[in-house]
Design a protein around this motif. Sequence first.
Motif, PDB file in Angstrom:
ATOM      1  N   SER A  35       0.828  -1.203   0.000  1.00 17.17           N
ATOM      2  CA  SER A  35       0.000   0.000   0.000  1.00 17.17           C
ATOM      3  C   SER A  35       0.866   1.259   0.000  1.00 17.17           C
ATOM      4  O   SER A  35       0.610   2.211  -0.748  1.00 17.17           O
ATOM      5  CB  SER A  35      -0.931  -0.004   1.218  1.00 17.17           C
ATOM      6  OG  SER A  35      -1.729   1.159   1.245  1.00 17.17           O
ATOM      7  N   LYS A  60      -7.250   1.455  -6.747  1.00 16.45           N
ATOM      8  CA  LYS A  60      -8.018   2.041  -5.653  1.00 16.45           C
ATOM      9  C   LYS A  60      -7.460   3.403  -5.238  1.00 16.45           C
ATOM     10  O   LYS A  60      -8.209   4.334  -4.930  1.00 16.45           O
ATOM     11  CB  LYS A  60      -7.985   1.083  -4.454  1.00 16.45           C
ATOM     12  CG  LYS A  60      -8.600   1.614  -3.175  1.00 16.45           C
ATOM     13  CD  LYS A  60     -10.085   1.403  -3.128  1.00 16.45           C
ATOM     14  CE  LYS A  60     -10.638   1.767  -1.764  1.00 16.45           C
ATOM     15  NZ  LYS A  60     -12.056   1.452  -1.625  1.00 16.45           N
ATOM     16  N   LYS A  61      -6.135   3.547  -5.246  1.00 14.79           N
ATOM     17  CA  LYS A  61      -5.507   4.707  -4.631  1.00 14.79           C
ATOM     18  C   LYS A  61      -4.970   5.741  -5.621  1.00 14.79           C
ATOM     19  O   LYS A  61      -4.435   6.765  -5.193  1.00 14.79           O
ATOM     20  CB  LYS A  61      -4.363   4.240  -3.713  1.00 14.79           C
ATOM     21  CG  LYS A  61      -4.847   3.452  -2.502  1.00 14.79           C
ATOM     22  CD  LYS A  61      -3.698   3.043  -1.607  1.00 14.79           C
ATOM     23  CE  LYS A  61      -4.208   2.368  -0.337  1.00 14.79           C
ATOM     24  NZ  LYS A  61      -4.863   3.314   0.573  1.00 14.79           N
ATOM     25  N   ASP A  73      -6.118  -6.601   3.276  1.00 14.14           N
ATOM     26  CA  ASP A  73      -6.191  -5.329   2.554  1.00 14.14           C
ATOM     27  C   ASP A  73      -7.634  -4.957   2.213  1.00 14.14           C
ATOM     28  O   ASP A  73      -7.983  -3.774   2.169  1.00 14.14           O
ATOM     29  CB  ASP A  73      -5.346  -5.393   1.279  1.00 14.14           C
ATOM     30  CG  ASP A  73      -3.885  -5.072   1.535  1.00 14.14           C
ATOM     31  OD1 ASP A  73      -3.612  -4.243   2.419  1.00 14.14           O
ATOM     32  OD2 ASP A  73      -3.011  -5.640   0.858  1.00 14.14           O
ATOM     33  N   LYS A  74      -8.467  -5.957   1.974  1.00 12.58           N
ATOM     34  CA  LYS A  74      -9.883  -5.679   1.725  1.00 12.58           C
ATOM     35  C   LYS A  74     -10.551  -5.127   2.987  1.00 12.58           C
ATOM     36  O   LYS A  74     -11.324  -4.155   2.924  1.00 12.58           O
ATOM     37  CB  LYS A  74     -10.592  -6.961   1.270  1.00 12.58           C
ATOM     38  CG  LYS A  74     -12.053  -6.764   0.889  1.00 12.58           C
ATOM     39  CD  LYS A  74     -12.192  -5.876  -0.332  1.00 12.58           C
ATOM     40  CE  LYS A  74     -13.642  -5.760  -0.774  1.00 12.58           C
ATOM     41  NZ  LYS A  74     -13.794  -4.832  -1.931  1.00 12.58           N
ATOM     42  N   LEU A  75     -10.229  -5.700   4.122  1.00 16.22           N
ATOM     43  CA  LEU A  75     -10.847  -5.279   5.381  1.00 16.22           C
ATOM     44  C   LEU A  75     -10.427  -3.866   5.786  1.00 16.22           C
ATOM     45  O   LEU A  75     -11.223  -3.122   6.369  1.00 16.22           O
ATOM     46  CB  LEU A  75     -10.493  -6.265   6.500  1.00 16.22           C
ATOM     47  CG  LEU A  75     -11.133  -7.657   6.398  1.00 16.22           C
ATOM     48  CD1 LEU A  75     -10.599  -8.575   7.488  1.00 16.22           C
ATOM     49  CD2 LEU A  75     -12.659  -7.566   6.487  1.00 16.22           C
ATOM     50  N   VAL A  76      -9.175  -3.486   5.481  1.00 11.60           N
ATOM     51  CA  VAL A  76      -8.699  -2.155   5.882  1.00 11.60           C
ATOM     52  C   VAL A  76      -8.934  -1.100   4.800  1.00 11.60           C
ATOM     53  O   VAL A  76      -8.544   0.054   4.962  1.00 11.60           O
ATOM     54  CB  VAL A  76      -7.201  -2.190   6.267  1.00 11.60           C
ATOM     55  CG1 VAL A  76      -6.963  -3.152   7.410  1.00 11.60           C
ATOM     56  CG2 VAL A  76      -6.320  -2.546   5.072  1.00 11.60           C
ATOM     57  N   GLY A  77      -9.556  -1.505   3.679  1.00 17.47           N
ATOM     58  CA  GLY A  77      -9.932  -0.530   2.659  1.00 17.47           C
ATOM     59  C   GLY A  77      -8.892  -0.244   1.600  1.00 17.47           C
ATOM     60  O   GLY A  77      -9.022   0.732   0.856  1.00 17.47           O
ATOM     61  N   ASN A  78      -7.862  -1.095   1.495  1.00 15.06           N
ATOM     62  CA  ASN A  78      -6.850  -0.878   0.458  1.00 15.06           C
ATOM     63  C   ASN A  78      -7.276  -1.407  -0.902  1.00 15.06           C
ATOM     64  O   ASN A  78      -6.689  -1.045  -1.928  1.00 15.06           O
ATOM     65  CB  ASN A  78      -5.527  -1.542   0.859  1.00 15.06           C
ATOM     66  CG  ASN A  78      -4.827  -0.802   1.982  1.00 15.06           C
ATOM     67  OD1 ASN A  78      -4.995   0.410   2.128  1.00 15.06           O
ATOM     68  ND2 ASN A  78      -4.061  -1.518   2.790  1.00 15.06           N
TER      69      ASN A  78
END
Length: 256
Positions: free
Chosen positions: A171, A218-219, A250-255
Amino acid sequence: MPEIIFLWLGLLCLGYFVGIARYVGWTSKFPIVWAGLGAGLLLTGILILTENLSKKAELLCCAMGILLLVSVVVVVAVIVSVMFLPVEPDLDYLVVLGAQVMGTRPSLSLQYRIDSACEYLKENPGTRAVLSGGKGPDEGISEARCMYEEMLRQGVDREQLILEDRSASTSQNIEFTRNLLKEKTEREEGTEGRARRLKVGIVTNGFHLFRGMAIARKKTDWQVYGIGAKSNVFLLPNYLFREFFCVIKDKLVGNL
């Protein structure tokens, strides 16, 4: 029947753990997961075989095992689906994601990434590469510096190489590179640079490509492409299993 499956899977996991330890030593802590999983499967199989597990507990263990297996298969199938993407020529930038450095030399995974990036840069001299990776506690130099020195040894033009040597995760690789390229593009191209969507290729081992590309999409506002480097065949199951947990995290933390 369930006890036989648990016993065989447990032995397989423990055998693979021993194989990894003999093959690469203790360069990573993750293979311990194989030992823990193998021991748990063996214990469950023995308890079922000796009838020391109630039917309710046996059904629960079977259900949990099936759930884990299905989850791993689905996520790994998604990961594998992008491992062999065609390579897009004439990209604006590559982002070469760092991996473990052994002292001052690249690990095998990092060497594969370096080799793929070098091949692309020589075939596409108008493309520049951001070498992204900081220095871990057991590394003699930063991953970015290690990649830089190895690419120079392979004959890549130093003008094509940009170092990002602060990141400590995939990330951060993407976030820090995004900020670096934004400043660089605005400085070199002004207003026109701010409006243009960069064509960026993520260079990493095939097992890591899905997550690297997904985080970049995503970013950033880049047009994201993938360049999958080789992976060690024997260690590939270990890498894919580790990526399963990384994708979930990474899915759970929004990455993603």
